[in-house]
Scaffold this active site. Structure first.
Site, PDB file in Angstrom:
ATOM      1  N   HIS A 128     -36.269 -82.962  32.555  1.00 22.28           N
ATOM      2  CA  HIS A 128     -35.209 -82.600  31.917  1.00 22.28           C
ATOM      3  C   HIS A 128     -34.803 -83.983  32.431  1.00 22.28           C
ATOM      4  CE1 HIS A 128     -35.839 -79.551  28.725  1.00 22.28           C
ATOM      5  NE2 HIS A 128     -36.332 -79.308  29.625  1.00 22.28           N
ATOM      6  N   ASP A 323     -27.708 -88.817  34.703  1.00 23.17           N
ATOM      7  CA  ASP A 323     -27.842 -87.715  34.368  1.00 23.17           C
ATOM      8  C   ASP A 323     -29.551 -87.800  32.768  1.00 23.17           C
ATOM      9  OD1 ASP A 323     -27.917 -85.217  33.636  1.00 23.17           O
ATOM     10  OD2 ASP A 323     -26.351 -85.760  33.625  1.00 23.17           O
TER      11      ASP A 323
END
Length: 419
Positions: A128, A323
Site C-alpha cells: 500500500h 504517498d
C-alpha cells in the site's frame, strides 16, 4: 476487505495487541464478521519489529526519506521472527492449497516463510506504500534478503505503475527477471455510497465550524500525523498565501485535522511539536479577535463527520511529500455537491495523482508555488470547478474497494493456476 472475506469465507489474521513469552495458537473469534484470528507478540516485538524495523526503517526508506532511516540488527531480527510467526499462524489456519493475501510492508518476508513450511496455494501481497528507486532500496543492509523473499509471492499488487516499475528495476538489477512474480497495478477506490450526507444531517462539530466560518472560505486538510504527509509544508504555504495576498486576511480559514499516529516513535512526537509551533506562529502573527487563521484539530473524526467536513470545504488540500495512494483525495471528490463542488489541490507525489489528473496538481516542496495553487483554487470559477469535478468523478467511477479486492483475488487465483 470485509466483503471479500465474507464472499470467500476468509479469516482476517492479525496481532491481538498483547504479548506472551511463549508461542501459542491463534485465538479465533467465530462470532465476528468476517471471522478474525489473532495472536500475541513476543516481548520486544512491538518496539523492534513494529516501531523499529517497520516504522523507522522500511517506512521512511520506501517513502524516500533516507535521512530518517534507522537500521539496527536487533530490529531486523525481530522483523524476521515476527514474519515467521505470521506465516506459522497462516499455515495453521488455511488448507495447504488455500489462498493467502498479505498486506503491506510489515509482511515482506512472510510469503517466503509460508512457502518454506510446504504451503502450495496462491500467496499474494499488496503493497500500500511506495516502492523506492533501486539506488535507495540498496541502502537497506538486507536488501537482497528482502527482495529474494518477495519473489516467493505469486503476485504483488501496487497502486501505481511507478511503484511497480521501481520494484521491477530492483529485480532486474539482480538478474532475477525469471523469478519475477506477477505484477498488478490496482489502485484501490472508495465507495461513493458511503459518502452520501442525508438531507438535514449536521453534526454538532459542523454546526460550530459553520458558525465560526461565517462567509469565509474553508481550506481543509485531513491526515494522519506523519512526516510523509507534508503538514508543515502546507502550513508554510498557507502562511505565504497570507503574506503575498493580504486580501485573504479574515476571508479564509484553514482547518487541519491531524489524526494521532505512532506516538511512541520519537520522530512523530517531534513532528507534533513542530506542527503546533507553526500553527501558533501563524495564528499569533495574522489572527484577529474574531478570526483564527488555522484551526488545528489533533484528533480523529468518524466517517459521518468527515463526510460533512469534506462537503463544507471550498478547497481540499492533500499535499503529501510522498504517498502510495492517498484515499483522502478520493474521499474528498466523492463527498462533493456536484452543483457546487470544492476544488482538490493534490500533490503530484501522491499515488492518487496518477488517476486524478484534473485536480490542481502541485509541488509541496515549493511553498510559493503551493501558495499560488491554493489561491488559484480559492478563486476558481463555478463552471471550472464543476468541469474538473465531473472529470475526477468519472475517473473514480466503479472503482470501489469491493471491486478492487475481487480483481486482486481473481488475478491471484489465475496466476497460481498458470504456474
Amino acid at each position: 476487505l470485509e466483503p471479500a472475506l465474507r464472499t470467500h469465507e476468509g479469516v482476517w489474521l492479525g496481532w491481538s495487541g498483547g504479548e506472551s513469552e511463549t508461542a501459542s495458537k491463534a485465538t479465533i473469534d467465530e462470532d465476528s464478521l468476517p471471522v478474525r484470528a489473532s495472536f500475541e507478540f513476543r516481548p520486544g516485538w512491538r518496539e523492534h519489529y513494529y516501531s523499529g524495523f517497520c516504522n523507522r526503517a522500511l517506512w521512511p526508506l520506501f517513502h524516500g526519506f533516507p535521512g530518517r532511516v534507522r537500521y539496527t540488527d536487533e530490529d531486523w531480527l525481530a522483523y524476521v521472527a515476527a514474519n515467521n510467526e505470521f506465516a506459522r499462524h497462516a499455515f495453521d489456519l488455511v488448507s495447504s492449497d488455500g489462498t493467502v493475501w498479505m498486506h503491506d510492508y510489515h509482511l515482506l518476508l512472510a510469503g517466503q516463510s509460508l512457502r518454506g513450511r510446504g504451503f502450495s496455494g496462491p500467496i499474494g501481497l499488496f503493497l500500500h506504500i511506495p516502492f523506492p528507486h533501486a539506488d535507495l532500496f540498496d541502502t537497506l543492509p538486507w536488501a537482497d534478503e528482502l527482495l529474494t523473499a518477495m519473489l516467493d509471492f505469486d503476485m504483488i499488487g501496487f497502486h501505481t505503475e511507478q511503484w511497480a516499475e521501481n520494484f521491477r528495476a530492483c529485480v532486474r538489477a539482480r538478474g532475477r527477471e525469471k523469478s519475477m512474480p506477477e505484477i498488478s497495478v490496482l489502485p484501490i477506490g472508495v465507495d461513493p455510497l458511503t459518502f452520501v450526507v442525508a438531507p438535514g444531517t449536521v453534526d454538532r462539530d459542523i454546526v460550530g465550524l459553520r458558525a465560526a466560518l461565517g462567509e469565509r472560505k474553508l481550506i481543509l486538510g485531513v491526515d494522519r500525523l506523519d512526516y510523509s504527509k507534508g503538514i508543515p509544508e502546507r502550513l508554510l504555504a498557507f502562511e505565504r498565501l497570507l503574506e503575498r495576498s493580504p486580501e485573504w486576511l479574515s476571508k479564509v480559514s484553514f482547518v487541519q485535522v491531524s489524526v494521532p499516529s505512532r506516538e511512541e516513535v520519537p520522530e512523530y512526537a517531534e513532528l507534533r511539536r513542530k506542527v503546533e509551533t507553526l500553527v501558533g506562529n501563524i495564528n499569533g502573527r495574522f489572527g484577529e479577535a474574531d478570526w483564527v487563521p488555522v484551526r488545528y484539530l489533533y484528533r480523529s473524526y468518524d466517517h459521518r463527520v468527515l463526510t460533512q467536513l469534506y462537503r463544507l470545504a471550498n478547497v481540499g488540500l492533500v499535499t503529501p511529500l510522498r504517498d502510495g495512494l492517498n484515499l483522502v483525495a478520493k474521499e474528498f471528490v466523492v463527498s462533493q455537491d456536484a452543483a457546487d463542488p470544492g476544488v482538490l489541490v493534490l500533490s503530484r507525489f501522491a499515488g492518487a495523482a496518477a488517476e486524478l489528473k484534473d485536480a490542481v496538481l502541485t509541488n509541496p516542496f515549493h511553498p510559493d508555488g503551493l501558495a499560488c495553487d491554493i489561491e488559484r483554487a480559492l478563486r476558481m470559477e463555478p463552471d471550472e470547478r464543476r468541469r474538473r469535478h465531473g472529470l475526477l468523478s468519472a475517473a473514480l467511477a466503479n472503482k470501489t474497494p469491493q471491486r478492487w479486492a475481487a480483481a486482486f483475488l481473481d488475478r491471484l487465483g489465475t496466476t497460481r493456476v498458470a504456474c
